[in-house]
Design a protein around this motif. Sequence first.
Motif, mmCIF file in Angstrom:
data_model
loop_
_atom_site.group_PDB
_atom_site.id
_atom_site.type_symbol
_atom_site.label_atom_id
_atom_site.label_comp_id
_atom_site.label_asym_id
_atom_site.label_seq_id
_atom_site.Cartn_x
_atom_site.Cartn_y
_atom_site.Cartn_z
ATOM 1 N N ALA A 1 8.817 54.371 -48.506
ATOM 2 C CA ALA A 1 7.546 54.618 -49.498
ATOM 3 C C ALA A 1 7.681 54.555 -50.757
ATOM 4 O O ALA A 1 6.822 54.188 -51.400
ATOM 5 C CB ALA A 1 6.561 55.594 -49.008
ATOM 6 N N LEU B 1 1.585 52.383 -46.743
ATOM 7 C CA LEU B 1 2.631 53.628 -46.527
ATOM 8 C C LEU B 1 2.618 54.150 -45.219
ATOM 9 O O LEU B 1 1.555 54.659 -44.931
ATOM 10 C CB LEU B 1 2.531 54.565 -47.597
ATOM 11 N N PRO C 1 4.625 58.484 -45.463
ATOM 12 C CA PRO C 1 5.335 58.497 -46.614
ATOM 13 C C PRO C 1 5.894 59.684 -46.751
ATOM 14 O O PRO C 1 5.393 61.013 -46.686
ATOM 15 C CB PRO C 1 4.188 57.919 -47.605
ATOM 16 N N HIS D 1 8.013 52.746 -45.187
ATOM 17 C CA HIS D 1 8.063 53.681 -44.275
ATOM 18 C C HIS D 1 9.061 55.012 -44.697
ATOM 19 O O HIS D 1 10.059 54.810 -45.274
ATOM 20 C CB HIS D 1 8.804 53.494 -42.971
ATOM 21 N N VAL E 1 -2.566 54.300 -45.797
ATOM 22 C CA VAL E 1 -1.635 55.355 -45.039
ATOM 23 C C VAL E 1 -1.636 55.468 -43.867
ATOM 24 O O VAL E 1 -2.798 55.613 -43.224
ATOM 25 C CB VAL E 1 -1.677 56.933 -45.799
ATOM 26 N N LYS F 1 -5.184 50.546 -50.825
ATOM 27 C CA LYS F 1 -4.064 51.512 -50.133
ATOM 28 C C LYS F 1 -4.370 52.090 -48.857
ATOM 29 O O LYS F 1 -5.562 52.541 -48.584
ATOM 30 C CB LYS F 1 -3.689 52.733 -51.283
#
Length: 269
Positions: free
Chosen positions: A105, A124, A127, A101, A209, A207
């Motif tokens: 990140a 993340l 980020p 966080h 976010v 990944k």
Amino acid sequence: MNVFAADDRGNVLRYIDLYSETGSYEPLVYIHGLGCASSSDYPPVVNSGSYSGCRSQLVDLMGSGFSDKPQDGHYTSDAQADVLSKLIVQQGFSAVNIFGHSAGAFIALKLAQRVSIEVNKLILCEPGLTDYGIAMLSETASMSAEQFVDEGFSDLLAQLKAQGTNEAWLGPFSVASPYAIYQWARSALDDNAEDWLSDLANLNRIKGVILSDSATGDDIARFERAGCAVELVANAEHMIAYDNPGGLAQAISNILRSRSGKRSVRSRT
């Protein structure tokens, strides 16, 4: 709490290991932001009914939370990533998932790049540094380490208290090492100024976010260009774990269930 010897001088990193018996053996390692602690930030998230119940390790970084705070410790993002890499390898995992966080990140990304075992998913949350964060950390970094430890840290705590909107954050911040805050502030500013989005784009992993649903289209697009699935959490600002822990739990669970880096944007209430 679980303990891990962070160095050969007896300094200890502490973390909470949840769902180790009933959940997946492959853990999700939580890395908190600057001035935070996973032991205070994430219990409401991992106890939410929206959470997947995966094995979850809530790490208090060195200098933060319940972990040790040596005055001569090393608290840059690189140093923290190195300690976490040793922690993960020592436990004998064959693969790991990583969550980071805010300024955490940067540590999460570096850990994903250097840990010697497979990283299945990198998540993340909000980020990087906000404008508010850059201003606050720049003021910290403008002092010498001695000035910040002697006066700057207590002044910053008083400033955060006076703002009246940081009570949850103020708890872990107030017990963090001023030496750690100072070193991490300088390191985070350097990390934020570098082309870390290119490093994220070049990381060949699944990944995700997680952003507040107040994120702009440009915010979302830059992470999509880096190959990330994007999850939006409603009724939250930068500190999503405090503002909407159930929404964050759902967003994390969605990314963990993902089998590819397919892009998606969803809003979580």
